[in-house]
Design a protein around this motif. Structure first.
Motif, short mmCIF file in Angstrom:
data_model
loop_
_atom_site.label_atom_id
_atom_site.label_comp_id
_atom_site.label_asym_id
_atom_site.label_seq_id
_atom_site.Cartn_x
_atom_site.Cartn_y
_atom_site.Cartn_z
N GLU A 76 31.59 14.67 -1.24
CA GLU A 76 30.89 13.89 -2.25
C GLU A 76 30.73 12.48 -1.71
OE1 GLU A 76 31.52 13.98 -6.91
OE2 GLU A 76 33.03 12.72 -5.94
N VAL A 77 29.50 11.96 -1.73
CA VAL A 77 29.23 10.62 -1.24
C VAL A 77 28.70 9.81 -2.42
CG1 VAL A 77 27.95 9.21 0.41
CG2 VAL A 77 28.65 11.54 1.05
N ILE A 78 29.48 8.83 -2.85
CA ILE A 78 29.10 7.99 -3.98
C ILE A 78 28.52 6.70 -3.43
CG2 ILE A 78 29.93 6.82 -6.06
CD1 ILE A 78 32.26 8.90 -6.07
N VAL A 79 27.21 6.54 -3.54
CA VAL A 79 26.56 5.34 -2.98
C VAL A 79 26.53 4.20 -3.99
CG1 VAL A 79 25.22 6.60 -1.26
CG2 VAL A 79 24.22 6.15 -3.50
N ASP A 80 26.57 4.51 -5.25
CA ASP A 80 26.78 3.54 -6.32
C ASP A 80 27.22 4.34 -7.54
OD1 ASP A 80 24.59 4.10 -8.21
OD2 ASP A 80 23.24 3.05 -6.87
N PRO A 81 27.71 3.68 -8.60
CA PRO A 81 28.27 4.44 -9.72
C PRO A 81 27.30 5.45 -10.36
CG PRO A 81 28.84 2.13 -9.90
CD PRO A 81 27.86 2.24 -8.77
N ASN A 82 26.00 5.25 -10.18
CA ASN A 82 25.01 6.14 -10.79
C ASN A 82 24.35 7.08 -9.80
OD1 ASN A 82 25.31 4.95 -13.41
ND2 ASN A 82 24.18 3.19 -12.63
N LYS A 83 24.75 7.05 -8.54
CA LYS A 83 24.08 7.86 -7.53
C LYS A 83 25.13 8.55 -6.65
CE LYS A 83 20.11 8.94 -5.57
NZ LYS A 83 19.06 9.67 -6.20
N VAL A 84 25.23 9.88 -6.81
CA VAL A 84 26.18 10.68 -6.06
C VAL A 84 25.41 11.74 -5.28
CG1 VAL A 84 28.15 12.25 -6.21
CG2 VAL A 84 27.95 10.32 -7.80
N PHE A 85 25.72 11.87 -4.00
CA PHE A 85 25.14 12.89 -3.15
C PHE A 85 26.22 13.89 -2.76
CE2 PHE A 85 22.32 9.29 -2.32
CZ PHE A 85 21.08 9.88 -2.37
N TYR A 86 25.79 15.11 -2.45
CA TYR A 86 26.69 16.14 -1.96
C TYR A 86 26.25 16.46 -0.54
CZ TYR A 86 28.21 16.15 -6.69
OH TYR A 86 28.72 15.72 -7.89
N ASP A 87 27.22 16.40 0.38
CA ASP A 87 26.95 16.47 1.81
C ASP A 87 27.59 17.73 2.38
OD1 ASP A 87 26.62 15.99 4.52
OD2 ASP A 87 27.50 13.99 4.48
N PRO A 88 26.78 18.62 2.98
CA PRO A 88 27.34 19.82 3.58
C PRO A 88 28.03 19.57 4.91
CG PRO A 88 24.97 19.79 3.88
CD PRO A 88 25.32 18.60 3.03
N ASN A 89 27.91 18.37 5.46
CA ASN A 89 28.55 18.03 6.73
C ASN A 89 29.93 17.46 6.43
OD1 ASN A 89 29.38 17.07 9.19
ND2 ASN A 89 27.61 15.76 9.53
N THR A 90 30.98 18.22 6.72
CA THR A 90 32.34 17.77 6.44
C THR A 90 33.03 17.20 7.68
OG1 THR A 90 33.20 20.00 6.77
CG2 THR A 90 32.63 19.35 4.50
N GLU A 91 32.32 17.13 8.80
CA GLU A 91 32.88 16.49 9.99
C GLU A 91 32.98 14.99 9.75
OE1 GLU A 91 33.92 18.16 12.77
OE2 GLU A 91 33.51 19.92 11.53
N PRO A 92 33.88 14.30 10.45
CA PRO A 92 33.97 12.84 10.27
C PRO A 92 32.65 12.15 10.64
CG PRO A 92 35.87 13.68 11.46
CD PRO A 92 34.89 14.80 11.37
N HIS A 93 32.08 11.45 9.68
CA HIS A 93 30.85 10.69 9.91
C HIS A 93 30.66 9.71 8.77
CE1 HIS A 93 29.29 13.76 7.16
NE2 HIS A 93 28.23 13.00 6.96
N HIS A 94 29.67 8.85 8.92
CA HIS A 94 29.38 7.81 7.94
C HIS A 94 27.91 7.92 7.56
CE1 HIS A 94 33.34 6.34 8.92
NE2 HIS A 94 33.01 6.42 10.20
N HIS A 95 27.42 6.94 6.76
CA HIS A 95 26.05 7.06 6.25
C HIS A 95 25.30 5.74 6.20
CE1 HIS A 95 28.08 10.63 4.52
NE2 HIS A 95 26.92 11.19 4.82
N PHE A 96 23.98 5.85 6.39
CA PHE A 96 23.04 4.81 6.02
C PHE A 96 22.48 5.22 4.66
CE2 PHE A 96 22.24 4.20 10.70
CZ PHE A 96 22.65 2.87 10.77
N TYR A 97 22.40 4.28 3.72
CA TYR A 97 21.76 4.54 2.44
C TYR A 97 20.62 3.56 2.29
CZ TYR A 97 20.84 4.79 -2.55
OH TYR A 97 20.22 4.92 -3.76
N ASN A 98 19.40 4.09 2.25
CA ASN A 98 18.21 3.27 2.09
C ASN A 98 18.01 3.01 0.60
OD1 ASN A 98 15.52 2.31 1.81
ND2 ASN A 98 15.00 3.19 3.79
N VAL A 99 18.26 1.77 0.18
CA VAL A 99 18.18 1.44 -1.24
C VAL A 99 16.74 1.48 -1.76
CG1 VAL A 99 20.31 0.10 -1.26
CG2 VAL A 99 18.16 -1.06 -0.80
N ALA A 100 15.76 1.35 -0.88
CA ALA A 100 14.36 1.39 -1.29
C ALA A 100 13.87 2.82 -1.53
CB ALA A 100 13.47 0.71 -0.25
#
Length: 139
Positions: A76-100
């Motif tokens: 589960e990737v919580i980018v802000d309190p109102n926006k949650v994504f589910y990620d099938p990649n469970t390997e160690p990694h990070h994310h870019f979140y494009n706010v636009a």
């Protein structure tokens, strides 16, 4: 990071391997994520599943995603309190979140180094570090 795109038959085996009974709805929800290898919200997953089979409720989607998360099948990737994504990649990694655009993309874990973390409180162990870099178009 290499992505593997799963068929529905492979999804059933993947669920069994994680101790999850592969019901029809669970397979469809997993296929929405693993068949695309995409970061999706619960609403996006429900729309994909219901485009094919209209009987899946929002509660079923959330309960299934929580089950998958408990069995470490997704993150589960919580980018802000109102926006949650589910990620099938469970390997160690990070994310870019494009706010636009609302798009979430992977950053290889080897490309990010974390130094200088404070000592952990007594009796606790680190489970992981998640970095979300929020980006937007340059002015």
């Amino acid at each position: 990071m290499k992505k593997h795109y799963y068929s529905r038959d492979e999804i059933a085996g993947l669920l069994r391997a994680h101790g999850i009974n592969p019901t029809h709805q669970r397979i469809e929800i997993a296929y929405a994520l693993f068949g695309r290898q995409a970061h999706l919200s619960a609403d996006q997953i429900m729309a994909i599943v219901n485009d094919r089979h209209s009987e899946t409720s929002k509660a079923t989607v959330y309960n299934t995603l929580n089950l998958f998360k408990q069995h470490k099948l997704i993150r589960e990737v919580i980018v802000d309190p109102n926006k949650v994504f589910y990620d099938p990649n469970t390997e160690p990694h990070h994310h870019f979140y494009n706010v636009a655009t609302g798009e979430l993309t992977d950053i290889d874990g080897a490309d990010v180094r974390i130094e200088g973390l404070p000592p952990l409180p007594p009796g606790l162990a680190a489970e992981g570090v998640d970095v979300i870099v929020r980006i937007r178009p340059a002015a």
